[in-house]
Write a protein that holds these residues in place. Structure first.
Motif, PDB file in Angstrom:
ATOM      1  N   LYS A 189     -21.524 -62.700  -0.397  1.00 19.46           N
ATOM      2  CA  LYS A 189     -20.655 -62.237   0.686  1.00 19.46           C
ATOM      3  C   LYS A 189     -19.267 -61.996   0.100  1.00 19.46           C
ATOM      4  CE  LYS A 189     -17.481 -63.957   3.865  1.00 19.46           C
ATOM      5  NZ  LYS A 189     -16.247 -64.611   3.444  1.00 19.46           N
ATOM      6  N   TYR A 190     -18.721 -60.823   0.368  1.00 21.96           N
ATOM      7  CA  TYR A 190     -17.363 -60.498  -0.067  1.00 21.96           C
ATOM      8  C   TYR A 190     -16.439 -60.579   1.132  1.00 21.96           C
ATOM      9  CZ  TYR A 190     -19.527 -58.635  -4.299  1.00 21.96           C
ATOM     10  OH  TYR A 190     -20.234 -58.491  -5.464  1.00 21.96           O
ATOM     11  N   ASP A 191     -15.251 -61.107   0.911  1.00 19.45           N
ATOM     12  CA  ASP A 191     -14.278 -61.201   1.993  1.00 19.45           C
ATOM     13  C   ASP A 191     -13.851 -59.833   2.479  1.00 19.45           C
ATOM     14  OD1 ASP A 191     -14.297 -63.974   1.951  1.00 19.45           O
ATOM     15  OD2 ASP A 191     -12.636 -64.098   0.538  1.00 19.45           O
ATOM     16  N   GLU A 192     -13.382 -59.808   3.682  1.00 17.07           N
ATOM     17  CA  GLU A 192     -12.899 -58.569   4.308  1.00 17.07           C
ATOM     18  C   GLU A 192     -11.520 -58.235   3.751  1.00 17.07           C
ATOM     19  OE1 GLU A 192     -11.505 -57.148   8.754  1.00 17.07           O
ATOM     20  OE2 GLU A 192     -12.709 -58.956   8.540  1.00 17.07           O
ATOM     21  N   LEU A 193     -11.385 -57.047   3.184  1.00 18.62           N
ATOM     22  CA  LEU A 193     -10.106 -56.548   2.685  1.00 18.62           C
ATOM     23  C   LEU A 193      -9.928 -55.112   3.156  1.00 18.62           C
ATOM     24  CD1 LEU A 193     -10.124 -57.923  -0.986  1.00 18.62           C
ATOM     25  CD2 LEU A 193      -8.879 -58.835   0.970  1.00 18.62           C
ATOM     26  N   GLN A 194      -8.839 -54.510   2.778  1.00 20.50           N
ATOM     27  CA  GLN A 194      -8.563 -53.128   3.160  1.00 20.50           C
ATOM     28  C   GLN A 194      -9.373 -52.165   2.297  1.00 20.50           C
ATOM     29  OE1 GLN A 194      -6.501 -52.246   5.786  1.00 20.50           O
ATOM     30  NE2 GLN A 194      -6.560 -54.453   6.134  1.00 20.50           N
ATOM     31  N   LYS A 195      -9.701 -51.006   2.853  1.00 21.91           N
ATOM     32  CA  LYS A 195     -10.427 -49.983   2.110  1.00 21.91           C
ATOM     33  C   LYS A 195      -9.675 -49.665   0.815  1.00 21.91           C
ATOM     34  CE  LYS A 195     -12.450 -45.408   2.443  1.00 21.91           C
ATOM     35  NZ  LYS A 195     -12.742 -44.259   3.300  1.00 21.91           N
ATOM     36  N   GLY A 196     -10.403 -49.636  -0.301  1.00 21.55           N
ATOM     37  CA  GLY A 196      -9.825 -49.352  -1.609  1.00 21.55           C
ATOM     38  C   GLY A 196      -9.417 -50.581  -2.390  1.00 21.55           C
ATOM     39  N   ALA A 252     -15.887 -49.244   2.564  1.00 17.74           N
ATOM     40  CA  ALA A 252     -16.078 -48.953   3.988  1.00 17.74           C
ATOM     41  C   ALA A 252     -14.751 -48.978   4.741  1.00 17.74           C
ATOM     42  CB  ALA A 252     -17.041 -49.957   4.605  1.00 17.74           C
ATOM     43  N   ASP A 253     -14.663 -48.141   5.765  1.00 17.16           N
ATOM     44  CA  ASP A 253     -13.482 -48.137   6.629  1.00 17.16           C
ATOM     45  C   ASP A 253     -13.397 -49.413   7.450  1.00 17.16           C
ATOM     46  OD1 ASP A 253     -12.555 -45.564   5.900  1.00 17.16           O
ATOM     47  OD2 ASP A 253     -14.055 -44.654   7.219  1.00 17.16           O
TER      48      ASP A 253
END
Length: 131
Positions: free
Chosen positions: A16-23, A93-94
């Protein structure tokens, strides 16, 4: 494939990867430990393999897996001239997969039976094309 009395050294991981901003980079550049890696599935694209500073985005197609040599590939398979794969993961992903989860992946890591695994300094230091 497995030797009697020696535990198998093939590991299936759900990451599982943490939620970050696109890019954003969600998995910093490294070589995997062990002999080789097989990326089986992922929720969204983001795996990049190649030279530091110029990685290539990998397109994971349904029904296929992605094989790449890890740090100890040459030790396990000296007859095969494949370099270890430097890679990282970015948020493509957006939107996140779900709140708090940027993406997920299922990966198989395989180690040679007699292989000594490297430390984190070795696997997180780019060594160029000679690897």
């Amino acid at each position: 494939f497995f030797r009697e009395g020696i535990p198998p050294r093939v590991f299936l991981r759900f990451i599982k990867y943490d939620e970050l901003q696109k890019g954003d980079t969600i998995g910093t550049g490294h070589y995997d430990k062990g002999s080789f890696t097989v990326a089986i599935a992922e929720s969204t694209p983001g795996l990049r393999i190649g030279p530091q500073g110029a990685p290539v985005e990998i397109e994971h197609k349904d029904g296929t897996a992605i094989f790449f040599p890890a740090d100890g590939f040459k030790e396990t398979f000296p007859q095969l001239p494949l370099p270890s794969a430097w890679h990282d993961v970015i948020q493509k992903a957006d939107r996140p997969y779900r709140p708090g989860v940027g993406r997920w992946t299922i990966v198989c890591f395989a180690d040679g039976l007699d292989q000594t695994l490297p430390d984190d300094v070795r696997t997180h230091t780019y060594r160029g094309k000679e690897c």
